[in-house]
Design a protein around this motif. Structure first.
Motif, short mmCIF file in Angstrom:
data_model
loop_
_atom_site.label_atom_id
_atom_site.label_comp_id
_atom_site.label_asym_id
_atom_site.label_seq_id
_atom_site.Cartn_x
_atom_site.Cartn_y
_atom_site.Cartn_z
N LYS A 175 0.83 -1.22 0.04
CA LYS A 175 -0.03 -0.07 0.20
C LYS A 175 0.89 1.21 -0.04
O LYS A 175 0.66 2.29 -0.66
CB LYS A 175 -0.86 0.00 1.12
CG LYS A 175 -1.84 1.17 1.31
CD LYS A 175 -2.87 1.16 0.19
CE LYS A 175 -3.77 2.33 0.43
NZ LYS A 175 -4.16 2.83 -0.93
N GLU A 176 1.91 1.25 0.93
CA GLU A 176 2.62 2.42 0.85
C GLU A 176 3.54 2.57 -0.50
O GLU A 176 3.61 3.79 -0.69
CB GLU A 176 3.66 2.36 1.90
CG GLU A 176 3.31 2.42 3.43
CD GLU A 176 4.36 2.00 4.50
OE1 GLU A 176 4.22 2.60 5.52
OE2 GLU A 176 5.16 1.14 4.04
N ALA A 177 4.06 1.55 -1.01
CA ALA A 177 4.62 1.50 -2.27
C ALA A 177 3.75 2.14 -3.60
O ALA A 177 4.01 3.05 -4.36
CB ALA A 177 5.26 0.29 -2.70
N GLN A 178 2.47 1.77 -3.41
CA GLN A 178 1.40 2.10 -4.32
C GLN A 178 1.12 3.53 -4.19
O GLN A 178 1.11 4.28 -5.22
CB GLN A 178 0.01 1.28 -4.13
CG GLN A 178 -0.82 1.26 -5.12
CD GLN A 178 -2.32 0.45 -5.11
OE1 GLN A 178 -2.36 -0.05 -3.85
NE2 GLN A 178 -2.86 -0.06 -5.95
N ASP A 179 1.05 4.26 -2.93
CA ASP A 179 0.73 5.48 -2.82
C ASP A 179 1.67 6.22 -3.43
O ASP A 179 1.54 7.47 -3.83
CB ASP A 179 0.45 5.66 -1.35
CG ASP A 179 -0.88 4.97 -0.78
OD1 ASP A 179 -1.73 4.73 -1.66
OD2 ASP A 179 -1.03 4.81 0.44
N SER A 180 3.06 5.88 -3.00
CA SER A 180 4.22 6.71 -3.28
C SER A 180 4.24 6.86 -4.85
O SER A 180 4.60 7.62 -5.44
CB SER A 180 5.58 5.91 -2.77
OG SER A 180 5.59 6.12 -1.39
N SER A 181 4.26 5.70 -5.46
CA SER A 181 4.06 5.51 -6.99
C SER A 181 2.99 6.23 -7.70
O SER A 181 3.26 7.26 -8.82
CB SER A 181 3.77 4.19 -7.41
OG SER A 181 4.75 3.27 -6.92
N VAL A 182 1.79 6.56 -7.18
CA VAL A 182 0.87 7.44 -7.58
C VAL A 182 1.15 9.00 -7.22
O VAL A 182 1.01 9.73 -8.42
CB VAL A 182 -0.52 7.13 -6.89
CG1 VAL A 182 -1.59 8.20 -7.30
CG2 VAL A 182 -1.02 5.79 -7.24
N LEU A 183 1.74 9.05 -6.20
CA LEU A 183 2.07 10.51 -6.12
C LEU A 183 3.30 10.88 -6.92
O LEU A 183 3.30 12.13 -7.77
CB LEU A 183 2.78 10.68 -4.67
CG LEU A 183 3.37 11.89 -4.25
CD1 LEU A 183 2.17 12.98 -4.13
CD2 LEU A 183 3.94 11.88 -2.99
N LEU A 193 3.68 9.60 -10.00
CA LEU A 193 3.15 9.88 -11.29
C LEU A 193 2.62 11.23 -11.49
O LEU A 193 2.38 11.97 -12.58
CB LEU A 193 2.15 8.55 -11.67
CG LEU A 193 1.05 8.61 -12.78
CD1 LEU A 193 2.34 8.45 -13.74
CD2 LEU A 193 0.23 7.72 -12.83
N VAL A 194 1.53 11.55 -10.43
CA VAL A 194 0.79 12.80 -10.55
C VAL A 194 1.71 14.01 -10.57
O VAL A 194 1.59 14.99 -11.30
CB VAL A 194 -0.24 12.90 -9.25
CG1 VAL A 194 -0.79 14.10 -9.03
CG2 VAL A 194 -1.05 11.77 -9.39
N ALA A 195 2.90 13.97 -9.73
CA ALA A 195 3.84 15.01 -9.68
C ALA A 195 4.42 15.17 -11.15
O ALA A 195 4.63 16.44 -11.72
CB ALA A 195 4.82 14.93 -8.80
N SER A 196 4.81 13.86 -11.72
CA SER A 196 5.34 13.97 -13.02
C SER A 196 4.67 14.57 -14.09
O SER A 196 4.97 15.43 -15.10
CB SER A 196 5.79 12.63 -13.49
OG SER A 196 6.84 12.16 -12.65
N VAL A 197 3.16 14.24 -14.12
CA VAL A 197 2.40 14.79 -15.03
C VAL A 197 2.20 16.45 -14.86
O VAL A 197 2.12 16.97 -15.80
CB VAL A 197 1.10 13.99 -15.09
CG1 VAL A 197 -0.18 14.77 -15.82
CG2 VAL A 197 1.16 12.59 -15.24
N VAL A 198 2.04 16.66 -13.63
CA VAL A 198 1.82 18.05 -13.50
C VAL A 198 3.26 18.84 -13.90
O VAL A 198 3.01 20.14 -14.44
CB VAL A 198 1.58 18.40 -11.76
CG1 VAL A 198 1.76 19.75 -11.40
CG2 VAL A 198 0.40 17.92 -11.33
#
Length: 63
Positions: free
Chosen positions: A25-33, A35-40
């Motif tokens: 869960k922690e790895a998944q949350d970090s990956s989503v963060l 991804l979102v930061a990279s897109v922004v």
């Protein structure tokens, strides 16, 4: 040869006993963060690039 074997044993012990691994869960949350930061970040850089392109195009066509 003993140094290499000792290094491998110590490395294995370090990885299994001393390293704190993230939960799934922690790895998944970090990956989503990330991804979102990279897109922004990509959108901001793209907007700045588009703006500079428009400004320079207007400047060069005026002269």
């Amino acid at each position: 040869m003993n140094k290499i074997i000792n290094f491998i044993k110590e490395s294995y012990t370090e990885m299994t006993d001393n390293v704190t691994w993230l939960s799934f869960k922690e790895a998944q949350d970090s990956s989503v963060l990330v991804l979102v930061a990279s897109v922004v970040f990509a959108l901001v850089i793209g907007a700045v690039d588009f703006g500079f392109n428009e400004i320079l195009t207007a400047f060069y066509t005026a002269y």
